[in-house]
Design an enzyme around this catalytic site. Structure first.
Site, PDB file in Angstrom:
ATOM      1  N   ARG A 198       0.815  -1.215   0.000  1.00  0.00           N
ATOM      2  CA  ARG A 198       0.000   0.000   0.000  1.00  0.00           C
ATOM      3  C   ARG A 198       0.849   1.266   0.000  1.00  0.00           C
ATOM      4  O   ARG A 198       0.496   2.266   0.630  1.00  0.00           O
ATOM      5  CB  ARG A 198      -0.966   0.007   1.196  1.00  0.00           C
TER       6      ARG A 198
ATOM      7  N   SER B 226     -11.129   0.219   2.524  1.00  0.00           N
ATOM      8  CA  SER B 226     -10.371  -0.061   3.752  1.00  0.00           C
ATOM      9  C   SER B 226      -9.734   1.230   4.247  1.00  0.00           C
ATOM     10  O   SER B 226      -9.001   1.885   3.512  1.00  0.00           O
ATOM     11  CB  SER B 226      -9.294  -1.110   3.482  1.00  0.00           C
TER      12      SER B 226
ATOM     13  N   GLU C  39      -5.245   4.653   5.530  1.00  0.00           N
ATOM     14  CA  GLU C  39      -4.887   4.431   4.133  1.00  0.00           C
ATOM     15  C   GLU C  39      -5.205   5.624   3.240  1.00  0.00           C
ATOM     16  O   GLU C  39      -4.459   5.919   2.306  1.00  0.00           O
ATOM     17  CB  GLU C  39      -5.610   3.174   3.621  1.00  0.00           C
TER      18      GLU C  39
END
Length: 338
Positions: free
Chosen positions: A157, A233, A330
């Protein structure tokens, strides 16, 4: 226009200036104009991984709306995809044409140009496995450059783009297989397909089951599903030293990293064991944990960016207090502290 109309979590105040870029050249021109004027700038694609302040953005917001999927000459299947191309539409296109490599990334919202930023991934695949290079307008030089996947330093990520390399992704280049089957590389997906991890299965079936799995978690954009009004998410799975992982209860999921030193933990497990359940919200807040998945923070209707951020900070503080582990949001935060 309020940026709440352009983001999937539906928060964010007005942009001082909004520029729509319908082609790669328009995207270049818009960015160079903003940079020449010393303006604050922000590029938006699908708006799926960003939380913008309720005060809005005092600068130029560039909407990347360039479209196009071009098959390049050479061996195998090599594609150049314009930054504004919808990511899931791209995946559907590849599956329909009998090409494999990104089918497990079905249903991820947003644009193709945003995909390298955080090296999107799901169900045993990530972009790094297929990405060859990007066409990139560099902020420092003002030149259009071809930046290879290795230069992007793609990780879990993350990428050099997320860590401070400034510029605009104009297009991405992918290398795919000319095959209508793929390997089931993730336990949950293999179970849904009724096969063993490592078995080859039709890409169409992978896409169908991934979309169903994501929908069951509220992770597919759906106007009828309040749980999908989110950034997807909200927290990444933390990567910690192995001895930290061993300090957690025996039932805590953990996966050894390739370096054999660190382990990846389940953020969802940590959140739930810290006492935060699905559907949880702070008193009086219109932001809530998804009723389907504890990794998502959702806008239940009229939530503000401040309410989203407050819930994020509360979740992080609870996990820190319970386990001594810091969760990392995130989404990209624009003038708001998550």
């Amino acid at each position: 226009m309020d940026l709440s109309e352009l983001t999937t979590i539906r928060v964010g105040g007005p942009a001082r200036e909004l520029v729509r870029a319908g082609s790669q050249q328009e995207l270049v021109d818009a960015a160079l104009t903003a940079w020449a004027g010393g303006d604050e700038w922000l590029v938006l694609g699908g708006g799926s991984n960003v939380v913008v302040s309720d005060d809005g953005f005092d600068g130029t917001v560039i909407l990347a709306e360039s479209r196009g999927i071009e098959r390049l000459p050479g061996d195998g299947v090599r594609l150049r995809v314009q930054a504004g191309e919808n990511w899931d539409a791209l995946v559907a296109h590849t599956v329909a044409n009998g090409w494999s490599g990104i089918e497990a990334l079905s249903g991820i919202p947003g644009s193709s140009g945003a995909a390298p930023m955080q090296n999107i991934g799901a169900y045993g695949q990530d972009l790094a496995q297929s990405l060859v290079a990007i066409d990139f307008l560099d902020y420092l030089s003002g030149d259009v450059e071809r930046v290879t996947a290795d230069e992007l330093e793609l990780g879990y990520r993350t990428s050099s783009l997320k860590r401070g390399r400034q510029g605009v992704v104009l297009a991405i280049e992918l290398q795919l297989e000319e095959s209508d089957t793929t390997v089931a590389g993730y336990d949950q997906l293999a179970t849904a397909l009724g096969v063993a991890v490592g078995d080859r299965v039709p890409t169409r079936e992978v896409r169908r089951h991934v979309l169903a799995l994501r929908a069951s978690k509220g992770m597919v954009l759906d106007a009828s599903d309040t749980d999908s009004v989110s950034c997807g998410s909200f927290f990444t799975n933390p990567i910690v030293p192995e001895n930290v992982g061993r300090s957690l209860p025996m039932d805590a999921p953990r996966w050894l990293e390739p370096d054999d030193v660190n382990v990846k933990l389940s953020a969802a497990w940590l959140i739930e064991r810290a006492g935060i359940r699905r559907g949880f919200s702070l008193p009086g807040s219109r932001a809530a944990i998804s009723t389907k998945h504890t990794l998502a923070i959702t806008n239940r209707g009229g939530a503000t960016a401040a309410e989203i951020a407050e819930l994020s900070r509360y979740v992080r503080s609870r996990v820190m207090a319970e386990f001594g582990i810091l969760l990392h949001p995130e989404p990209v935060a624009v003038d708001v502290e998550l």
